[in-house]
Structures are given as structure tokens and as C-alpha cells.
Scaffold this motif. Structure first.
Motif, short mmCIF file in Angstrom:
data_model
loop_
_atom_site.label_atom_id
_atom_site.label_comp_id
_atom_site.label_asym_id
_atom_site.label_seq_id
_atom_site.Cartn_x
_atom_site.Cartn_y
_atom_site.Cartn_z
N ALA A 171 0.83 -1.21 0.00
CA ALA A 171 0.00 0.00 0.00
C ALA A 171 0.87 1.26 0.00
O ALA A 171 0.57 2.23 -0.70
N ALA A 172 1.95 1.24 0.79
CA ALA A 172 2.84 2.41 0.85
C ALA A 172 3.52 2.64 -0.50
O ALA A 172 3.68 3.78 -0.95
N LEU A 173 3.92 1.56 -1.16
CA LEU A 173 4.57 1.69 -2.47
C LEU A 173 3.57 2.18 -3.51
O LEU A 173 3.90 3.03 -4.35
N ARG A 174 2.36 1.65 -3.45
CA ARG A 174 1.34 2.11 -4.39
C ARG A 174 1.09 3.61 -4.21
O ARG A 174 1.02 4.35 -5.20
N LEU A 175 0.98 4.06 -2.97
CA LEU A 175 0.74 5.48 -2.72
C LEU A 175 1.88 6.33 -3.25
O LEU A 175 1.65 7.37 -3.90
N LEU A 176 3.11 5.90 -3.02
CA LEU A 176 4.28 6.64 -3.48
C LEU A 176 4.27 6.80 -5.00
O LEU A 176 4.46 7.91 -5.53
N LEU A 177 4.03 5.70 -5.70
CA LEU A 177 4.02 5.73 -7.16
C LEU A 177 2.84 6.53 -7.70
O LEU A 177 2.99 7.34 -8.63
N GLU A 178 1.66 6.30 -7.12
CA GLU A 178 0.45 6.91 -7.66
C GLU A 178 0.43 8.42 -7.41
O GLU A 178 -0.01 9.19 -8.27
N LEU A 231 7.06 3.34 -18.10
CA LEU A 231 7.64 2.52 -17.04
C LEU A 231 6.93 2.76 -15.71
O LEU A 231 6.64 1.81 -14.96
N LEU A 232 6.64 4.01 -15.43
CA LEU A 232 5.92 4.34 -14.20
C LEU A 232 4.53 3.72 -14.21
O LEU A 232 4.08 3.17 -13.20
N MET A 233 3.85 3.78 -15.34
CA MET A 233 2.52 3.18 -15.46
C MET A 233 2.58 1.67 -15.24
O MET A 233 1.74 1.09 -14.53
N GLU A 234 3.56 1.01 -15.85
CA GLU A 234 3.68 -0.43 -15.74
C GLU A 234 4.03 -0.85 -14.31
O GLU A 234 3.50 -1.84 -13.79
N THR A 235 4.91 -0.09 -13.68
CA THR A 235 5.30 -0.40 -12.31
C THR A 235 4.11 -0.22 -11.37
O THR A 235 3.86 -1.05 -10.48
N HIS A 236 3.39 0.87 -11.55
CA HIS A 236 2.19 1.11 -10.73
C HIS A 236 1.17 0.00 -10.92
O HIS A 236 0.56 -0.48 -9.96
N ALA A 237 0.98 -0.43 -12.17
CA ALA A 237 0.00 -1.48 -12.45
C ALA A 237 0.37 -2.78 -11.74
O ALA A 237 -0.50 -3.48 -11.20
N ALA A 238 1.65 -3.12 -11.72
CA ALA A 238 2.10 -4.35 -11.07
C ALA A 238 1.86 -4.29 -9.56
O ALA A 238 1.42 -5.26 -8.94
N ALA A 259 -6.07 16.01 -4.46
CA ALA A 259 -6.14 14.63 -4.92
C ALA A 259 -5.23 13.72 -4.10
O ALA A 259 -5.59 12.59 -3.76
N LYS A 260 -4.03 14.20 -3.76
CA LYS A 260 -3.10 13.40 -2.96
C LYS A 260 -3.67 13.15 -1.57
O LYS A 260 -3.53 12.04 -1.02
N GLU A 261 -4.29 14.14 -0.99
CA GLU A 261 -4.89 13.98 0.33
C GLU A 261 -6.01 12.94 0.30
O GLU A 261 -6.12 12.08 1.19
N ILE A 262 -6.82 13.00 -0.75
CA ILE A 262 -7.91 12.03 -0.90
C ILE A 262 -7.35 10.64 -1.13
O ILE A 262 -7.84 9.64 -0.55
N LEU A 263 -6.32 10.55 -1.96
CA LEU A 263 -5.72 9.25 -2.27
C LEU A 263 -5.13 8.60 -1.02
O LEU A 263 -5.25 7.38 -0.83
N GLN A 264 -4.50 9.39 -0.17
CA GLN A 264 -3.96 8.86 1.08
C GLN A 264 -5.06 8.25 1.93
O GLN A 264 -4.91 7.15 2.46
N ARG A 265 -6.18 8.97 2.08
CA ARG A 265 -7.31 8.43 2.85
C ARG A 265 -7.88 7.19 2.19
O ARG A 265 -8.27 6.23 2.86
N HIS A 266 -7.94 7.23 0.88
CA HIS A 266 -8.53 6.14 0.11
C HIS A 266 -7.75 4.84 0.29
O HIS A 266 -8.34 3.78 0.56
N ILE A 267 -6.44 4.93 0.16
CA ILE A 267 -5.61 3.73 0.27
C ILE A 267 -5.54 3.25 1.72
O ILE A 267 -5.67 2.05 2.00
N GLN A 268 -5.37 4.17 2.66
CA GLN A 268 -5.31 3.78 4.06
C GLN A 268 -6.63 3.16 4.51
O GLN A 268 -6.65 2.17 5.26
N GLY A 269 -7.74 3.74 4.04
CA GLY A 269 -9.05 3.18 4.37
C GLY A 269 -9.21 1.78 3.83
O GLY A 269 -9.77 0.89 4.49
#
Length: 229
Positions: free
Chosen positions: A84-91, A154-161, A200-210
Motif C-alpha cells: 500500500a505504501a509503495l502504491r501510494l508513493l508511485l500513484e 515505465l511508471l505506469m507499468e510499475t504502478h499497475a504491477a 487529490a493526494k490527500e484524498i488518495l492517502q485516505r482512500h488507500i489507508q481506508g
């Protein structure tokens, strides 16, 4: 007339099927992957299966047990949090780049992706779980659409994985958060259309943590979670 597909196409098709079955939980964490059984199920040779399973081992979805064969990678609280932390960093990084570079075509594709997701969320909210895989597929497509204009393949592919590994945990826990996640998706869409990456970043953080906390409260991970101090 039936024409036999080239071996590369057969191997790639089998790879996608097995990988999809792991991500969507049809092959469960810790399940032994016996080549004789897989050969029948996926209609491919043992040698091809070995190549596929070794490829999935390199992706972290399968574990090689030496002479004992292969098994589906297990799940753990620590692994989920790390993914989850890696996904947030990349996204977050990709999202900021995408908001800066996205054009009207990107906006149109994003709106379309959100519409499909919102429709499927309504199906899930009704209690109908028969469309669970489509719901998560549209979820994946929406988050990919958010970052589609980032300019880095590359960023898209890494995020997708990484997203796929995160998705596997959601499928294991059957993690549907209902209206909360639906509202967060709508807020992400609005922030994207206004090119407001900070919000968007603030929402994404809540979204992933939730999503993490919800997954930890259900399924096999709930019994392994240490109580908060």
C-alpha cells in the motif's frame, strides 16, 4: 477452421490466466501449484508451466519451494502495508505529472472510466457480488486513467504491477467499503478535472489507508493483526 496458436501466444495466454486467477483469489494464498493439475486446467505443457511459474515467482505472486514445486505466495499484514505504501508513493508522483500534462482526451477517458466504476459500485452497493471482478477491474482502470497522462510508460507499468498485488489483498478480504470509497472516487475525479493535485493526494492517502484498514478487519488477515496499543 481451427488453427493452432503459436507457442508464444499460448504461453502468454496461460500466463495471464494463471496470474489473473492468483490476483482474483481463485488460486488461494499458500495453495500448492501441482504441475499435473495445472496442465489439465490451463491446457498447456509442463515445461511451459514451469516457465510461467518462474516468471510469477519473480513478480512475487508465486513462491518456488525448490524440489517441492511451487505455491501461491502467502499474505501478511506487513506485506499489505508495504504494498500500500509503495502504491501510494508511485500513484501520488504519477498523478501530479498526469494532472500537469493531461489534455481534453485524457479528461474524457477519465470521466468514462469513472462512469463505469460508479455504475459497478451501485451494483455492489445493492448486495449483488456477482460482478465483483468487474467492479475491481473498473477500479483498476479508473486509477490507471488518473495517471495515464504522466508521460512515463515505465511508471505506469510499475504502478499497475503494484496495484495488482494490492488488489489481491482486497479480493482475499472481499473488501468493499461501500459509499465511502464511492465518494472518494468521485472526489478524485473532481480534483483531477480541476487539476488540483494537492487535494487529490490527500484524498488518495485516505482512500488507500481506508482500504488497508478495511481489508485488515476482514478475512484471513483479521486474525493475524496485532491489536493497536
Amino acid at each position: 477452421m481451427y488453427t493452432e496458436l503459436p507457442i508464444e501466444t499460448i504461453a502468454e495466454s496461460s500466463y495471464r490466466r494463471i496470474r489473473g486467477d492468483i490476483i482474483f483469489g481463485r488460486l488461494t494464498p499458500g495453495q500448492k501449484l501441482k504441475l499435473d493439475g495445472l496442465k489439465v486446467t490451463y491446457e498447456t505443457s509442463v515445461s511451459t508451466l514451469r516457465e510461467i511459474l518462474n516468471r510469477l515467482t519473480s513478480e512475487g505472486l508465486v513462491v518456488a519451494e525448490g524440489q517441492r514445486g511451487f505455491e501461491v505466495a502467502g499474505v501478511s499484514v506487513a506485506d499489505l502495508r508495504e504494498i500500500a505504501a509503495l502504491r501510494l508513493l508511485l500513484e501520488e508522483h504519477a498523478l501530479e505529472q498526469s494532472f500537469e500534462q493531461g489534455d481534453v482526451e485524457w479528461e474524457a477517458q477519465l470521466v468514462s472510466a469513472h462512469y463505469k466504476l460508479a455504475c459497478m459500485e451501485k451494483v455492489m452497493a445493492s448486495g449483488d457480488t456477482s460482478q465483483t471482478e468487474n467492479w475491481k477491474r473498473y477500479d483498476w482502470e479508473f486509477h490507471q486513467a488518473l495517471i495515464a497522462a504522466c508521460g512515463s510508460r515505465l511508471l505506469m507499468e510499475t504502478h499497475a504491477a503494484v496495484f495488482d498485488k494490492y488488489l489481491r489483498y482486497q479480493m482475499v478480504a472481499l473488501s468493499y467499503r461501500g459509499g465511502v470509497a464511492e465518494q472518494e472516487h468521485k472526489q478524485l475525479l473532481d480534483a483531477a478535472l480541476h487539476r488540483d493535485s494537492k487535494t487529490a493526494k490527500e484524498i488518495l492517502q485516505r482512500h488507500i489507508q481506508g482500504g488497508v484498514e478495511h481489508a485488515l478487519g476482514k478475512g484471513p488477515l483479521s486474525s493475524t493483526r496485532k491489536p493497536a496499543r
